[in-house]
Design a protein around this motif. Sequence first.
Motif, mmCIF file in Angstrom:
data_model
loop_
_atom_site.group_PDB
_atom_site.id
_atom_site.type_symbol
_atom_site.label_atom_id
_atom_site.label_comp_id
_atom_site.label_asym_id
_atom_site.label_seq_id
_atom_site.Cartn_x
_atom_site.Cartn_y
_atom_site.Cartn_z
ATOM 1 N N ARG A 109 0.687 -1.257 -0.384
ATOM 2 C CA ARG A 109 -0.337 -0.248 -0.105
ATOM 3 C C ARG A 109 0.737 1.285 0.108
ATOM 4 O O ARG A 109 1.037 2.329 -0.540
ATOM 5 N N ILE A 110 2.220 1.004 0.417
ATOM 6 C CA ILE A 110 2.808 2.503 0.865
ATOM 7 C C ILE A 110 3.115 2.681 -0.247
ATOM 8 O O ILE A 110 3.494 3.716 -1.262
ATOM 9 N N ARG A 111 3.667 1.798 -0.873
ATOM 10 C CA ARG A 111 4.432 1.503 -2.748
ATOM 11 C C ARG A 111 3.094 2.170 -3.498
ATOM 12 O O ARG A 111 3.569 3.040 -4.622
ATOM 13 N N ALA A 112 2.024 1.707 -3.268
ATOM 14 C CA ALA A 112 0.918 2.153 -4.296
ATOM 15 C C ALA A 112 0.801 3.441 -4.501
ATOM 16 O O ALA A 112 0.401 4.345 -4.801
ATOM 17 N N GLN A 113 0.430 4.282 -2.681
ATOM 18 C CA GLN A 113 0.158 5.144 -2.285
ATOM 19 C C GLN A 113 1.369 6.343 -2.734
ATOM 20 O O GLN A 113 1.329 7.839 -3.450
ATOM 21 N N LEU A 114 2.796 5.844 -2.981
ATOM 22 C CA LEU A 114 4.038 7.007 -3.759
ATOM 23 C C LEU A 114 4.324 6.987 -5.126
ATOM 24 O O LEU A 114 3.969 7.798 -5.909
ATOM 25 N N ARG A 115 3.047 5.517 -5.332
ATOM 26 C CA ARG A 115 3.201 5.853 -7.266
ATOM 27 C C ARG A 115 2.410 7.015 -7.710
ATOM 28 O O ARG A 115 1.858 7.602 -8.229
ATOM 29 N N VAL A 116 0.909 6.705 -6.833
ATOM 30 C CA VAL A 116 0.042 7.557 -6.992
ATOM 31 C C VAL A 116 0.155 9.327 -7.031
ATOM 32 O O VAL A 116 -0.713 9.976 -7.807
ATOM 33 N N GLY A 117 1.618 9.172 -5.912
ATOM 34 C CA GLY A 117 1.803 10.071 -6.121
ATOM 35 C C GLY A 117 2.585 11.267 -7.224
ATOM 36 O O GLY A 117 3.150 12.329 -8.122
ATOM 37 N N VAL A 118 3.780 10.409 -7.635
ATOM 38 C CA VAL A 118 4.145 10.087 -8.756
ATOM 39 C C VAL A 118 3.198 10.946 -10.399
ATOM 40 O O VAL A 118 3.495 11.772 -11.108
ATOM 41 N N VAL A 119 2.169 9.641 -10.926
ATOM 42 C CA VAL A 119 1.543 9.247 -12.089
ATOM 43 C C VAL A 119 0.745 10.871 -11.976
ATOM 44 O O VAL A 119 -0.079 10.536 -12.656
ATOM 45 N N GLY A 120 0.200 11.232 -10.394
ATOM 46 C CA GLY A 120 -1.157 12.396 -10.668
ATOM 47 C C GLY A 120 -0.149 13.496 -11.580
ATOM 48 O O GLY A 120 -1.573 14.079 -11.894
ATOM 49 N N ARG A 121 0.987 13.375 -12.195
ATOM 50 C CA ARG A 121 1.240 15.046 -12.664
ATOM 51 C C ARG A 121 0.892 14.615 -14.081
ATOM 52 O O ARG A 121 1.756 14.447 -14.748
ATOM 53 N N GLN A 122 -0.438 15.238 -14.479
ATOM 54 C CA GLN A 122 -0.362 15.013 -16.049
ATOM 55 C C GLN A 122 -0.956 16.380 -16.015
ATOM 56 O O GLN A 122 -0.557 17.590 -15.666
ATOM 57 N N GLN A 123 -1.518 17.075 -17.676
ATOM 58 C CA GLN A 123 -1.959 18.212 -18.117
ATOM 59 C C GLN A 123 -2.756 18.339 -17.582
ATOM 60 O O GLN A 123 -3.705 18.048 -16.429
ATOM 61 N N ALA A 124 -2.626 19.995 -18.124
ATOM 62 C CA ALA A 124 -3.931 20.820 -17.159
ATOM 63 C C ALA A 124 -5.153 20.295 -17.654
ATOM 64 O O ALA A 124 -5.084 20.053 -19.200
ATOM 65 N N SER B 297 -11.263 1.446 -7.959
ATOM 66 C CA SER B 297 -9.980 0.907 -8.503
ATOM 67 C C SER B 297 -8.551 2.142 -8.677
ATOM 68 O O SER B 297 -7.679 2.408 -8.265
ATOM 69 N N ASP B 298 -9.042 3.163 -9.078
ATOM 70 C CA ASP B 298 -7.843 4.281 -9.466
ATOM 71 C C ASP B 298 -7.949 5.715 -8.530
ATOM 72 O O ASP B 298 -6.878 5.773 -9.114
ATOM 73 N N VAL B 299 -8.612 5.313 -8.136
ATOM 74 C CA VAL B 299 -8.715 6.826 -6.969
ATOM 75 C C VAL B 299 -8.423 6.043 -5.507
ATOM 76 O O VAL B 299 -7.275 6.352 -4.818
ATOM 77 N N TRP B 300 -8.929 4.803 -5.222
ATOM 78 C CA TRP B 300 -8.764 3.889 -4.263
ATOM 79 C C TRP B 300 -7.842 2.844 -4.325
ATOM 80 O O TRP B 300 -7.757 2.595 -5.668
ATOM 81 N N ASP B 301 -7.469 2.427 -3.333
ATOM 82 C CA ASP B 301 -6.775 1.381 -3.902
ATOM 83 C C ASP B 301 -7.732 -0.040 -4.389
ATOM 84 O O ASP B 301 -9.113 -0.252 -3.823
ATOM 85 N N SER B 302 -7.511 -0.879 -5.545
ATOM 86 C CA SER B 302 -8.363 -2.033 -5.980
ATOM 87 C C SER B 302 -8.914 -2.911 -4.836
ATOM 88 O O SER B 302 -9.529 -3.660 -4.676
ATOM 89 N N HIS B 303 -8.045 -3.033 -3.672
ATOM 90 C CA HIS B 303 -8.511 -3.641 -2.851
ATOM 91 C C HIS B 303 -8.865 -3.308 -1.883
ATOM 92 O O HIS B 303 -9.269 -3.869 -0.936
ATOM 93 N N TRP B 304 -9.197 -1.807 -1.734
ATOM 94 C CA TRP B 304 -9.916 -1.721 -0.465
ATOM 95 C C TRP B 304 -11.058 -2.191 -0.407
ATOM 96 O O TRP B 304 -12.225 -2.671 -1.315
ATOM 97 N N PHE B 305 -11.519 -2.557 1.485
ATOM 98 C CA PHE B 305 -12.128 -3.162 1.680
ATOM 99 C C PHE B 305 -13.092 -2.080 2.122
ATOM 100 O O PHE B 305 -14.594 -3.562 3.362
ATOM 101 N N GLY B 306 -13.621 -1.321 1.967
ATOM 102 C CA GLY B 306 -14.686 -0.177 2.959
ATOM 103 C C GLY B 306 -15.711 -0.331 2.267
ATOM 104 O O GLY B 306 -17.163 0.846 2.760
#
Length: 224
Positions: A112-127, A177-186
């Motif tokens: 989950r830590i790896r997934a969170q850090l990936r989102v931080g990087v991938v999140g940078r696209q065009q306006a 799955s795109d905004v939360w983790d795909s295996h989000w339990f809630g």
Amino acid sequence: MSDASIWLVEDDRSIGAALLRTLLAEGYRAQWAASIAEARALEGVPDLVVLDRGLPDGDGLGLCRELLEQHAGLRVLMLTARTDEIDVVLGFDAGATDYVAKPFRLAELLARIRAQLRVGVVGRQQAVEVGDLQLDPGSRRVHVAGEEVLLRPKEFDLLARLADEPGSVVRRETLMSDVWDSHWFGGTKTLDVHIAALRRRIDPTHGPSRITTVRGVGYRLERP
Ligand code: CA
């Protein structure tokens, strides 16, 4: 991003020491604080904070809000024994980007830590511009009719995902799955809670919502 900076805020000495060792061994620049006061004294800028809620000098929720005000785009993974639905919702409303229940499995937490850090990087696209709504993933800022609107991290991610395909329905499962983790339990109630919050922030006072609910399918960000 294995040299990412991670702050661990945890007052349980055995969990804190073991996690710190593991994070350092994984190559992260990790620091450990055992209280809110110690966390405030940490130096540098974190990419991710792993945050306990029950801390000796207060509730981690307050620290979560404080850190997000100081560091836009920060990821916060709550690690807590409080797993009632209301606690999970409060955690996300305070801006947490993931929520892990104690006792936890170490391999899952690291994933989950790896997934969170990936989102931080991938999140940078065009306006993106959809009518008078402007969204800039680089600075994570949103403007509506020229006025800046402050969004919580998950609200921003959700809006950014909808704005990828303006005028099209994005399915609930895809958003989860795109905004939360795909295996989000809630379950997907979290999604509706965040859509409601997003509408309160970006919708005009009068007239229809910018986001249409397509019952049983998903949500659509309307083109003007
Ligand atoms: Ca604790």
